[in-house]
Design a protein around this motif. Structure first.
Motif, PDB file in Angstrom:
ATOM      1  N   THR A   1     -31.410  51.231  47.565  1.00 32.55           N
ATOM      2  CA  THR A   1     -31.234  49.833  47.006  1.00 32.55           C
ATOM      3  C   THR A   1     -30.283  49.043  48.101  1.00 32.55           C
ATOM      4  OG1 THR A   1     -29.185  50.328  45.618  1.00 32.55           O
ATOM      5  CG2 THR A   1     -31.346  50.355  44.686  1.00 32.55           C
ATOM      6  N   LEU A   2     -30.149  49.879  49.148  1.00 35.63           N
ATOM      7  CA  LEU A   2     -29.349  49.240  50.067  1.00 35.63           C
ATOM      8  C   LEU A   2     -30.102  48.866  51.669  1.00 35.63           C
ATOM      9  CD1 LEU A   2     -26.041  51.508  49.338  1.00 35.63           C
ATOM     10  CD2 LEU A   2     -26.271  48.898  48.973  1.00 35.63           C
ATOM     11  N   MET A   3     -29.557  47.972  52.051  1.00 34.31           N
ATOM     12  CA  MET A   3     -30.013  47.850  53.529  1.00 34.31           C
ATOM     13  C   MET A   3     -28.806  47.730  54.565  1.00 34.31           C
ATOM     14  SD  MET A   3     -32.687  45.027  55.127  1.00 34.31           S
ATOM     15  CE  MET A   3     -34.110  45.886  54.774  1.00 34.31           C
ATOM     16  N   VAL A   4     -28.628  48.502  55.532  1.00 34.89           N
ATOM     17  CA  VAL A   4     -27.573  48.375  56.512  1.00 34.89           C
ATOM     18  C   VAL A   4     -28.109  48.127  57.809  1.00 34.89           C
ATOM     19  CG1 VAL A   4     -27.938  50.738  57.505  1.00 34.89           C
ATOM     20  CG2 VAL A   4     -25.546  49.688  57.263  1.00 34.89           C
TER      21      VAL A   4
ATOM     22  N   VAL B   1     -39.299  42.091  45.678  1.00 33.97           N
ATOM     23  CA  VAL B   1     -37.920  42.322  45.878  1.00 33.97           C
ATOM     24  C   VAL B   1     -37.014  41.350  46.067  1.00 33.97           C
ATOM     25  CG1 VAL B   1     -36.529  43.413  47.912  1.00 33.97           C
ATOM     26  CG2 VAL B   1     -38.513  44.787  47.287  1.00 33.97           C
ATOM     27  N   ILE B   2     -35.891  41.316  45.393  1.00 34.37           N
ATOM     28  CA  ILE B   2     -34.732  40.319  45.637  1.00 34.37           C
ATOM     29  C   ILE B   2     -33.724  40.792  46.326  1.00 34.37           C
ATOM     30  CG2 ILE B   2     -33.217  38.673  44.307  1.00 34.37           C
ATOM     31  CD1 ILE B   2     -35.084  38.809  41.862  1.00 34.37           C
ATOM     32  N   ILE B   3     -33.442  40.205  47.733  1.00 34.44           N
ATOM     33  CA  ILE B   3     -32.561  40.867  48.507  1.00 34.44           C
ATOM     34  C   ILE B   3     -31.355  39.905  48.537  1.00 34.44           C
ATOM     35  CG2 ILE B   3     -33.503  39.879  50.416  1.00 34.44           C
ATOM     36  CD1 ILE B   3     -32.619  42.306  51.974  1.00 34.44           C
ATOM     37  N   SER B   4     -30.294  40.362  48.713  1.00 35.89           N
ATOM     38  CA  SER B   4     -29.248  39.418  48.904  1.00 35.89           C
ATOM     39  C   SER B   4     -28.968  38.909  50.218  1.00 35.89           C
ATOM     40  CB  SER B   4     -27.896  40.180  48.719  1.00 35.89           C
ATOM     41  OG  SER B   4     -27.525  41.218  49.529  1.00 35.89           O
ATOM     42  N   ASP B   5     -28.466  38.032  50.507  1.00 33.74           N
ATOM     43  CA  ASP B   5     -27.712  37.622  52.121  1.00 33.74           C
ATOM     44  C   ASP B   5     -27.067  38.594  52.150  1.00 33.74           C
ATOM     45  OD1 ASP B   5     -27.547  36.229  54.386  1.00 33.74           O
ATOM     46  OD2 ASP B   5     -27.296  34.174  53.624  1.00 33.74           O
ATOM     47  N   ASP B   6     -26.244  38.671  53.326  1.00 36.51           N
ATOM     48  CA  ASP B   6     -25.097  39.547  53.842  1.00 36.51           C
ATOM     49  C   ASP B   6     -24.101  39.473  52.858  1.00 36.51           C
ATOM     50  OD1 ASP B   6     -23.496  41.431  55.058  1.00 36.51           O
ATOM     51  OD2 ASP B   6     -22.483  39.427  56.026  1.00 36.51           O
ATOM     52  N   ILE B   7     -23.946  40.322  52.226  1.00 30.82           N
ATOM     53  CA  ILE B   7     -22.701  40.344  51.223  1.00 30.82           C
ATOM     54  C   ILE B   7     -21.572  41.239  51.644  1.00 30.82           C
ATOM     55  CG2 ILE B   7     -23.716  39.446  49.074  1.00 30.82           C
ATOM     56  CD1 ILE B   7     -24.016  42.368  48.159  1.00 30.82           C
ATOM     57  N   CYS B   8     -21.437  41.545  52.989  1.00 27.88           N
ATOM     58  CA  CYS B   8     -20.349  42.444  53.552  1.00 27.88           C
ATOM     59  C   CYS B   8     -19.474  41.680  54.453  1.00 27.88           C
ATOM     60  CB  CYS B   8     -20.586  43.569  54.424  1.00 27.88           C
ATOM     61  SG  CYS B   8     -21.211  44.922  53.298  1.00 27.88           S
TER      62      CYS B   8
ATOM     63  N   ALA C   1     -29.155  45.097  48.074  1.00 28.27           N
ATOM     64  CA  ALA C   1     -28.061  44.764  48.706  1.00 28.27           C
ATOM     65  C   ALA C   1     -27.910  44.695  50.256  1.00 28.27           C
ATOM     66  CB  ALA C   1     -26.844  45.024  48.203  1.00 28.27           C
ATOM     67  N   LEU C   2     -27.976  43.605  51.010  1.00 25.93           N
ATOM     68  CA  LEU C   2     -27.784  43.696  52.491  1.00 25.93           C
ATOM     69  C   LEU C   2     -26.446  43.544  52.890  1.00 25.93           C
ATOM     70  CD1 LEU C   2     -29.058  43.307  55.185  1.00 25.93           C
ATOM     71  CD2 LEU C   2     -29.176  40.818  54.840  1.00 25.93           C
ATOM     72  N   CYS C   3     -26.040  44.644  53.670  1.00 26.52           N
ATOM     73  CA  CYS C   3     -24.623  44.756  54.461  1.00 26.52           C
ATOM     74  C   CYS C   3     -24.760  44.558  55.742  1.00 26.52           C
ATOM     75  CB  CYS C   3     -23.869  45.868  53.857  1.00 26.52           C
ATOM     76  SG  CYS C   3     -22.400  46.316  54.588  1.00 26.52           S
ATOM     77  N   THR C   4     -24.206  43.578  56.369  1.00 22.86           N
ATOM     78  CA  THR C   4     -24.395  43.676  57.969  1.00 22.86           C
ATOM     79  C   THR C   4     -23.004  43.787  58.773  1.00 22.86           C
ATOM     80  OG1 THR C   4     -23.815  41.209  58.253  1.00 22.86           O
ATOM     81  CG2 THR C   4     -26.071  41.710  57.841  1.00 22.86           C
ATOM     82  N   ASN C   5     -22.144  44.258  58.096  1.00 21.17           N
ATOM     83  CA  ASN C   5     -21.120  45.203  58.686  1.00 21.17           C
ATOM     84  C   ASN C   5     -21.369  46.623  58.070  1.00 21.17           C
ATOM     85  OD1 ASN C   5     -18.906  46.361  59.262  1.00 21.17           O
ATOM     86  ND2 ASN C   5     -17.456  44.404  58.760  1.00 21.17           N
ATOM     87  N   GLN C   6     -21.663  47.303  58.870  1.00 21.03           N
ATOM     88  CA  GLN C   6     -22.022  48.695  58.778  1.00 21.03           C
ATOM     89  C   GLN C   6     -20.751  49.647  58.348  1.00 21.03           C
ATOM     90  OE1 GLN C   6     -23.451  47.106  61.344  1.00 21.03           O
ATOM     91  NE2 GLN C   6     -23.457  48.304  63.221  1.00 21.03           N
ATOM     92  N   GLY C   7     -19.694  49.088  58.884  1.00 18.27           N
ATOM     93  CA  GLY C   7     -18.372  49.753  58.746  1.00 18.27           C
ATOM     94  C   GLY C   7     -17.835  49.736  57.292  1.00 18.27           C
TER      95      GLY C   7
END
Length: 339
Positions: A10-13, A260-267, A292-298
């Motif tokens: 359920t995650l995209m990094v 699929v309902i994906i978030s915008d970046d929520i990181c 959930a999309l996270c565009t800060n892999q840290g």
């Protein structure tokens, strides 16, 4: 699949398109994250980018994911938002310029652009933008969309006809388009990526500006992205990604969307900075989201841990994870991404 593997689905990094970094690899190799967003900019062309995609996708396979390979996404809208460039990639014009083409011509062009993505292993394009900017005069004031010419036009009808042509071209090329940013960012003046408190005080639940999203759902688009803004005339208590009214009641209910309902970046997004990172994925899925999309892999370890902890202690959230992971796996099976 174990709970940890189901959460990972359920995650995209994000991973740099120029080559994976240690944080991206940790998310994929240790946290079971099952989907990748190729981020940044590269102009090395198809050969170089294809090699980078192949290298990073090799980390999502085998027993750690029960044979489920990743969705690989990028942002290939055109204009200022085109991650992959160089030999083998067309120079895609801004959406406002694409809107000057006939829908049939745009469909043909978008099919080629999709084929270019498919050739390097991209399976999801986080485009097209279906936000309607009210007018050419307002566009320069609309920080996230109009300022960059990301709108297809200034009426829902123009946005719908051309946005759907772009989406159909992607689908014809075998790439999953993602319509965004529901329920629309065309009326705001600030950008959720770099500002907090971004609010659309005009849009209502059955707004005419929602029409392009409804048309896209009726046309069979498989992915939909939620805006990070606040819409107090729809939900006065929650930002869009954490609003069950918006994510579940409107997208699943009003539109009847089953994909699929994906978030915008929520990181990295400043808009959601008041919410602890560990709770953002939890709140998005509880609202009805799928990925959930996270565009800060840290920051991914914090999001992942929060979701795993919530699923271990809350049977209802564990069931939510199960349902979201199942939907993603079904979509992967349909795309031939399960060995």
């Amino acid at each position: 699949m174990t709970l940890e593997q189901r959460v990972g689905q359920t995650l995209m990094v994000s991973s740099p398109v120029t080559g994976a970094d240690a944080d991206s690899l940790y998310a994929l190799d240790t946290l079971y994250v099952g989907n990748i967003f190729m981020a940044g900019r590269s102009a090395v062309g198809q050969a170089g980018i294809g090699a980078e995609v192949a290298a990073i996708t090799g980390h999502v396979s085998g027993s750690r994911t029960e044979g489920a390979r990743p969705f690989v996404a990028t942002d290939q809208e055109g204009g200022f938002v085109q991650i992959m460039r160089g030999p083998g990639f067309a120079q895609i014009p801004q959406a406002i310029e694409q809107g000057q083409l006939s829908p049939a011509e745009l469909l043909r062009e978008a099919t080629v652009w999709g084929q270019e993505l498919a050739a390097v292993g991209v399976t999801v394009n986080l485009a097209p933008v279906l936000d309607t900017v009210p007018s050419a005069e307002f566009a320069p004031l609309n920080a996230p969309i109009g300022t960059f010419g990301r709108e297809f036009g200034y009426t829902p009808a123009a946005v719908s006809s051309h946005g759907l042509a772009f989406a159909q071209g992607m689908m014809d090329a075998g790439v999953e388009p993602t319509v965004k940013h529901f329920p629309g960012l065309g009326r705001v003046t600030e950008n959720t990526d770099v500002s907090a408190g971004v609010t659309d005080g005009i849009t209502v639940r059955n707004d005419t500006y929602v029409a392009p999203f409804r048309d896209a759902v009726n046309a069979g688009v498989p992915w939909l992205m939620i805006s990070n803004a606040s819409y107090p005339r729809i939900d006065p208590n929650n930002m869009a990604p954490f609003s069950r009214i918006i994510v579940h009641d409107m997208v699943r209910g009003d539109l009847g969307f089953k994909g699929v309902i994906i978030s915008d970046d929520i990181c990295n997004a400043v808009q959601v900075s008041s919410v602890p990172v560990s709770q953002r994925g939890v709140l998005f899925l509880e609202a009805g989201g799928t990925m959930a999309l996270c565009t800060n892999q840290g920051l991914m370890p914090q999001m992942y841990a929060g979701m795993v902890d919530a699923a271990r202690t809350d049977p209802a959230f564990a069931a939510t994870i199960d349902a979201a992971a199942l939907l993603i796996l079904q979509q992967k099976q349909a795309k031939g991404l399960i060995d």
